[in-house]
Design a protein around this motif. Structure first.
Motif, PDB file in Angstrom:
ATOM      1  N   SER A  17       0.786  -1.057   0.118  1.00 40.69           N
ATOM      2  CA  SER A  17       0.063  -0.023   0.138  1.00 40.69           C
ATOM      3  C   SER A  17       0.739   1.427   0.027  1.00 40.69           C
ATOM      4  O   SER A  17       2.099   1.305   0.498  1.00 40.69           O
ATOM      5  N   LEU A  18       0.250   2.258  -0.680  1.00 44.87           N
ATOM      6  CA  LEU A  18       0.873   3.700  -0.515  1.00 44.87           C
ATOM      7  C   LEU A  18      -0.357   4.589  -0.185  1.00 44.87           C
ATOM      8  O   LEU A  18      -1.379   4.465  -0.785  1.00 44.87           O
ATOM      9  N   ARG A  19       0.047   5.731   0.483  1.00 46.69           N
ATOM     10  CA  ARG A  19      -0.734   6.900   0.527  1.00 46.69           C
ATOM     11  C   ARG A  19      -0.098   8.142  -0.226  1.00 46.69           C
ATOM     12  O   ARG A  19       1.268   8.507   0.622  1.00 46.69           O
ATOM     13  N   LEU A  20      -0.616   8.578  -1.176  1.00 43.36           N
ATOM     14  CA  LEU A  20      -0.212   9.648  -1.890  1.00 43.36           C
ATOM     15  C   LEU A  20      -0.717  11.080  -1.336  1.00 43.36           C
ATOM     16  O   LEU A  20      -1.912  11.048  -1.124  1.00 43.36           O
ATOM     17  N   SER A  21      -0.020  12.054  -1.204  1.00 43.49           N
ATOM     18  CA  SER A  21      -0.511  13.309  -0.825  1.00 43.49           C
ATOM     19  C   SER A  21      -0.367  14.383  -1.792  1.00 43.49           C
ATOM     20  O   SER A  21       0.765  14.428  -2.751  1.00 43.49           O
ATOM     21  N   VAL A  48      -7.388   8.621 -12.722  1.00 42.05           N
ATOM     22  CA  VAL A  48      -7.287   7.478 -11.809  1.00 42.05           C
ATOM     23  C   VAL A  48      -8.611   7.521 -10.692  1.00 42.05           C
ATOM     24  O   VAL A  48      -9.361   6.579 -10.484  1.00 42.05           O
ATOM     25  N   ALA A  49      -8.930   8.882 -10.280  1.00 36.24           N
ATOM     26  CA  ALA A  49      -9.736   9.334  -9.172  1.00 36.24           C
ATOM     27  C   ALA A  49      -9.949  10.829  -9.107  1.00 36.24           C
ATOM     28  O   ALA A  49      -9.154  11.669  -9.396  1.00 36.24           O
ATOM     29  N   VAL A  50     -11.118  11.154  -8.632  1.00 37.00           N
ATOM     30  CA  VAL A  50     -11.540  12.706  -8.491  1.00 37.00           C
ATOM     31  C   VAL A  50     -12.381  12.738  -7.228  1.00 37.00           C
ATOM     32  O   VAL A  50     -13.206  11.795  -6.826  1.00 37.00           O
ATOM     33  N   LYS A  65     -10.711   0.851  -8.907  1.00 38.57           N
ATOM     34  CA  LYS A  65     -11.951   0.785  -8.073  1.00 38.57           C
ATOM     35  C   LYS A  65     -11.815  -0.207  -6.981  1.00 38.57           C
ATOM     36  O   LYS A  65     -11.602  -1.469  -7.531  1.00 38.57           O
ATOM     37  N   GLY A  66     -12.134  -0.186  -5.744  1.00 37.75           N
ATOM     38  CA  GLY A  66     -12.087  -1.115  -4.831  1.00 37.75           C
ATOM     39  C   GLY A  66     -10.871  -1.256  -4.108  1.00 37.75           C
ATOM     40  O   GLY A  66     -10.891  -1.904  -3.061  1.00 37.75           O
ATOM     41  N   ARG A  67      -9.813  -0.640  -4.659  1.00 38.15           N
ATOM     42  CA  ARG A  67      -8.414  -0.854  -4.232  1.00 38.15           C
ATOM     43  C   ARG A  67      -7.830   0.552  -3.724  1.00 38.15           C
ATOM     44  O   ARG A  67      -7.126   0.568  -2.962  1.00 38.15           O
ATOM     45  N   SER A  68      -8.540   1.867  -4.164  1.00 35.98           N
ATOM     46  CA  SER A  68      -7.970   3.062  -3.878  1.00 35.98           C
ATOM     47  C   SER A  68      -9.069   3.706  -3.333  1.00 35.98           C
ATOM     48  O   SER A  68     -10.363   3.663  -3.367  1.00 35.98           O
ATOM     49  N   THR A  69      -8.614   4.743  -2.552  1.00 33.05           N
ATOM     50  CA  THR A  69      -9.603   5.966  -1.822  1.00 33.05           C
ATOM     51  C   THR A  69      -9.204   7.217  -1.846  1.00 33.05           C
ATOM     52  O   THR A  69      -7.896   7.496  -1.502  1.00 33.05           O
ATOM     53  N   TYR A  80      -5.650  13.190  -0.790  1.00 30.15           N
ATOM     54  CA  TYR A  80      -4.863  12.104  -0.401  1.00 30.15           C
ATOM     55  C   TYR A  80      -5.433  10.963  -1.534  1.00 30.15           C
ATOM     56  O   TYR A  80      -6.662  11.014  -1.981  1.00 30.15           O
ATOM     57  N   LEU A  81      -4.613   9.881  -1.675  1.00 30.59           N
ATOM     58  CA  LEU A  81      -5.059   8.844  -2.706  1.00 30.59           C
ATOM     59  C   LEU A  81      -4.333   7.769  -2.116  1.00 30.59           C
ATOM     60  O   LEU A  81      -3.076   7.725  -1.932  1.00 30.59           O
ATOM     61  N   GLN A  82      -5.231   6.885  -1.128  1.00 30.08           N
ATOM     62  CA  GLN A  82      -4.790   5.608  -0.359  1.00 30.08           C
ATOM     63  C   GLN A  82      -4.902   4.572  -1.451  1.00 30.08           C
ATOM     64  O   GLN A  82      -6.027   4.264  -2.192  1.00 30.08           O
ATOM     65  N   MET A  83      -3.819   3.917  -1.835  1.00 27.98           N
ATOM     66  CA  MET A  83      -3.732   2.795  -2.849  1.00 27.98           C
ATOM     67  C   MET A  83      -3.580   1.433  -1.997  1.00 27.98           C
ATOM     68  O   MET A  83      -2.351   1.347  -1.473  1.00 27.98           O
ATOM     69  N   ASN A  84      -4.179   0.348  -2.127  1.00 27.14           N
ATOM     70  CA  ASN A  84      -4.046  -0.867  -1.488  1.00 27.14           C
ATOM     71  C   ASN A  84      -4.020  -1.886  -2.555  1.00 27.14           C
ATOM     72  O   ASN A  84      -4.227  -1.786  -3.802  1.00 27.14           O
ATOM     73  N   SER A  85      -3.352  -2.960  -2.110  1.00 24.58           N
ATOM     74  CA  SER A  85      -3.316  -4.251  -3.180  1.00 24.58           C
ATOM     75  C   SER A  85      -2.817  -3.772  -4.376  1.00 24.58           C
ATOM     76  O   SER A  85      -3.357  -4.302  -5.427  1.00 24.58           O
ATOM     77  N   LEU A  86      -1.652  -3.243  -4.266  1.00 27.00           N
ATOM     78  CA  LEU A  86      -0.861  -2.495  -5.618  1.00 27.00           C
ATOM     79  C   LEU A  86      -0.502  -3.798  -6.648  1.00 27.00           C
ATOM     80  O   LEU A  86       0.001  -4.869  -6.099  1.00 27.00           O
ATOM     81  N   LYS A  87      -0.548  -3.562  -7.527  1.00 26.46           N
ATOM     82  CA  LYS A  87      -0.201  -4.343  -8.703  1.00 26.46           C
ATOM     83  C   LYS A  87       1.091  -3.844  -9.635  1.00 26.46           C
ATOM     84  O   LYS A  87       1.015  -2.539  -9.726  1.00 26.46           O
TER      85      LYS A  87
END
Length: 122
Positions: A17-21, A48-50, A65-69, A80-87
C-alpha cells in the motif's frame, strides 16, 4: 493560480500500500475539485480518481476501483490517494490536478503538480 506538490510515492512490493498526498499553495484547495492521474512509460496519461470540492462526490477508474480511496482535508489544503493491493500495472508517474469543475478528463484540468514516481515490484 494554485500550486500543487505530490508526495508519498516510492517503491513497494506487489500487494502493498501507499498513500499519496497532494498539497496546495497559492489558493485555497477548497474551491477546486482535485483529480489523480498517472502515466506509465509509453502510455498516455490516464484518469485514476477525483474528489469534489467538499468531498461529497468521488469517482474512480475501473482499474483501481475497490483498491483506492481518494479523500481530502481542506483545512490542511491537502488531498490524499490511498492505494491498496498494488499491482505492477499501477507503476507510473502520479499527478494531482485541480479544476473548478468536477471532471475525469485529463484535458479539463488547468493546474497540475510535477508528478511523483510510484513503482510496484512483482
Amino acid at each position: 493560480q494554485v500550486q500543487l506538490v505530490e508526495s508519498g510515492g516510492g517503491l513497494v512490493q506487489a500487494g502493498g500500500s501507499l498513500r499519496l498526498s497532494c498539497a496546495a499553495s497559492g489558493r485555497t484547495l477548497a474551491t477546486y475539485s482535485v483529480g489523480w492521474f498517472r502515466q506509465a512509460p509509453g502510455k498516455e496519461r490516464e484518469f485514476v480518481a477525483v474528489v469534489s470540492r467538499t468531498g461529497g462526490s468521488t469517482d474512480y477508474a475501473s482499474s483501481v476501483k475497490g483498491r483506492s480511496t481518494i479523500s481530502r482535508d481542506n483545512a490542511k489544503n491537502t488531498v490524499y490517494l490511498q492505494m491498496n493491493s498494488l499491482k505492477p500495472e499501477d507503476t507510473g508517474v502520479y499527478f494531482c490536478a485541480a479544476s473548478a469543475l468536477y471532471l475525469t478528463a485529463v484535458r479539463g484540468y488547468p493546474y497540475w503538480g510535477q508528478g511523483i514516481q510510484v513503482t510496484v515490484s512483482s
